[in-house]
Design a protein around this motif. Structure first.
Motif, short mmCIF file in Angstrom:
data_model
loop_
_atom_site.label_atom_id
_atom_site.label_comp_id
_atom_site.label_asym_id
_atom_site.label_seq_id
_atom_site.Cartn_x
_atom_site.Cartn_y
_atom_site.Cartn_z
N SER A 155 0.86 -1.18 0.00
CA SER A 155 0.00 0.00 0.00
C SER A 155 0.89 1.23 0.00
CB SER A 155 -0.89 0.04 1.24
OG SER A 155 -1.76 -1.05 1.30
N LEU A 156 0.55 2.19 -0.85
CA LEU A 156 1.34 3.41 -0.96
C LEU A 156 0.38 4.55 -1.27
CD1 LEU A 156 4.47 3.89 -0.86
CD2 LEU A 156 4.42 3.88 -3.35
N LEU A 189 4.48 13.11 -10.07
CA LEU A 189 3.41 12.14 -10.24
C LEU A 189 3.91 10.90 -10.97
CD1 LEU A 189 0.50 11.68 -9.54
CD2 LEU A 189 -0.15 12.76 -11.69
N GLU A 190 4.69 11.10 -12.03
CA GLU A 190 5.22 9.95 -12.78
C GLU A 190 6.18 9.13 -11.92
OE1 GLU A 190 4.23 8.63 -15.63
OE2 GLU A 190 2.69 10.18 -15.57
N GLU A 191 6.98 9.80 -11.10
CA GLU A 191 7.89 9.09 -10.20
C GLU A 191 7.11 8.24 -9.21
OE1 GLU A 191 11.15 10.14 -6.74
OE2 GLU A 191 10.80 11.63 -8.31
N PHE A 192 6.02 8.81 -8.67
CA PHE A 192 5.20 8.06 -7.72
C PHE A 192 4.54 6.87 -8.41
CE2 PHE A 192 1.27 7.13 -5.46
CZ PHE A 192 1.78 6.89 -4.19
N LYS A 193 4.00 7.09 -9.60
CA LYS A 193 3.36 5.99 -10.34
C LYS A 193 4.37 4.90 -10.66
CE LYS A 193 0.35 7.23 -13.53
NZ LYS A 193 -0.28 8.02 -14.61
N ALA A 194 5.62 5.28 -10.92
CA ALA A 194 6.67 4.28 -11.17
C ALA A 194 6.89 3.43 -9.93
CB ALA A 194 7.97 4.96 -11.60
N HIS A 195 6.86 4.05 -8.74
CA HIS A 195 6.97 3.29 -7.48
C HIS A 195 5.82 2.30 -7.37
CE1 HIS A 195 10.41 5.28 -5.77
NE2 HIS A 195 9.82 6.46 -5.70
N LEU A 196 4.61 2.75 -7.74
CA LEU A 196 3.45 1.86 -7.67
C LEU A 196 3.61 0.68 -8.63
CD1 LEU A 196 0.43 4.34 -7.37
CD2 LEU A 196 1.39 2.87 -5.59
N THR A 216 -1.17 -1.92 -11.35
CA THR A 216 -1.48 -1.46 -12.71
C THR A 216 -2.18 -0.11 -12.60
OG1 THR A 216 -3.68 -2.47 -12.72
CG2 THR A 216 -1.82 -3.86 -13.47
N GLU A 217 -2.33 0.59 -13.73
CA GLU A 217 -3.03 1.88 -13.74
C GLU A 217 -4.44 1.75 -13.16
OE1 GLU A 217 -2.33 5.14 -14.83
OE2 GLU A 217 -0.22 4.62 -15.14
N GLU A 218 -5.11 0.62 -13.45
CA GLU A 218 -6.48 0.40 -12.98
C GLU A 218 -6.54 0.26 -11.46
OE1 GLU A 218 -5.10 -1.57 -15.53
OE2 GLU A 218 -5.94 -0.17 -16.99
N GLU A 219 -5.43 -0.06 -10.82
CA GLU A 219 -5.40 -0.23 -9.37
C GLU A 219 -4.94 1.03 -8.64
OE1 GLU A 219 -4.26 -4.81 -8.58
OE2 GLU A 219 -2.78 -3.70 -9.76
N MET A 220 -4.71 2.12 -9.39
CA MET A 220 -4.30 3.39 -8.81
C MET A 220 -5.53 4.29 -8.73
SD MET A 220 -0.79 4.03 -10.95
CE MET A 220 0.34 2.66 -11.23
N PHE A 221 -5.84 4.78 -7.53
CA PHE A 221 -7.04 5.58 -7.33
C PHE A 221 -6.66 7.03 -7.08
CE2 PHE A 221 -8.17 1.25 -6.38
CZ PHE A 221 -9.37 1.11 -7.05
#
Length: 196
Positions: free
Chosen positions: A138-139, A153-160, A166-171
């Motif tokens: 969880s992040l 934002l892109e750096e955080f999404k890279a961590h995710l 996946t993109e679909e699991e990012m809220f």
């Protein structure tokens, strides 16, 4: 022998063309400036979790603003949250954050439910929390303003993505779903925040 040599010589080339490895998340080591740096208002931006209770909340939160203020002792923070859960605005000011300096963690206590997180090193205007739930990554990302740079934002999404999301699991939350702050005049159709 030649095949082995060719394989060994070709391996560094093959490795060089792979995508860069995931950078490890580095926790903040708490010092005297850590807790004062958390005080004030934060806007929740994005989160992802595989922990079922957190996942349900992530799906429901459309926008959230929270603030930390000093608690009754130096290792406690009061939390006020103003959030839109689906279509309802809710204000909560009954929870606390316990600060554990010895292991640099934060514990959020709300209605006898506790969750623990590590503060991840980042820009001073970003609040990245790695929530500690056994076997459930969880992040979350919050910021001082709703406008997070594209790079952050892109750096955080890279961590995710490194954690397997996946993109679909990012809220994401949306500024258009913001609740009026207490005492703020509302337009027609805006829901007044309910004390929760």
């Amino acid at each position: 022998m030649l095949a082995t040599l060719t394989l060994l010589l070709g391996l560094p080339l093959a490795l060089a063309t792979e995508s860069p490895s995931c950078a490890p998340l580095i926790s903040v080591t708490f010092d005297n400036a850590t807790v004062p740096g958390l005080l004030g208002q934060w806007i929740y931006i994005i989160g992802a979790s595989r922990y079922p209770p957190h996942l349900e909340e992530l799906k429901a939160v459309k926008h959230a603003v929270f603030s930390f203020s000093p608690g009754s002792h130096e290792d406690e923070l009061n939390v006020t949250e103003i959030m839109r859960l689906n279509e309802t605005c809710v204000v909560r000011n009954t929870s606390k954050i316990q600060v554990f300096r010895h292991n640099s963690t934060l514990a959020h206590v709300d209605d006898q439910v506790a969750s623990t997180a590590e503060l991840i090193q980042s820009d001073k205007d970003l609040l990245i929390l790695k929530h500690l739930n056994t076997n459930f990554p969880s992040l979350s990302l919050s910021a001082r303003t709703p406008n997070v740079s594209k790079e952050h934002l892109e750096e955080f999404k890279a961590h995710l993505r490194c954690l397997g999301f996946t993109e679909e699991e990012m809220f994401f939350t949306s500024e258009k779903d913001a609740c009026p702050l207490p005492g703020e005049k509302t337009g027609e159709g805006d829901a007044e925040p309910q004390l929760g």
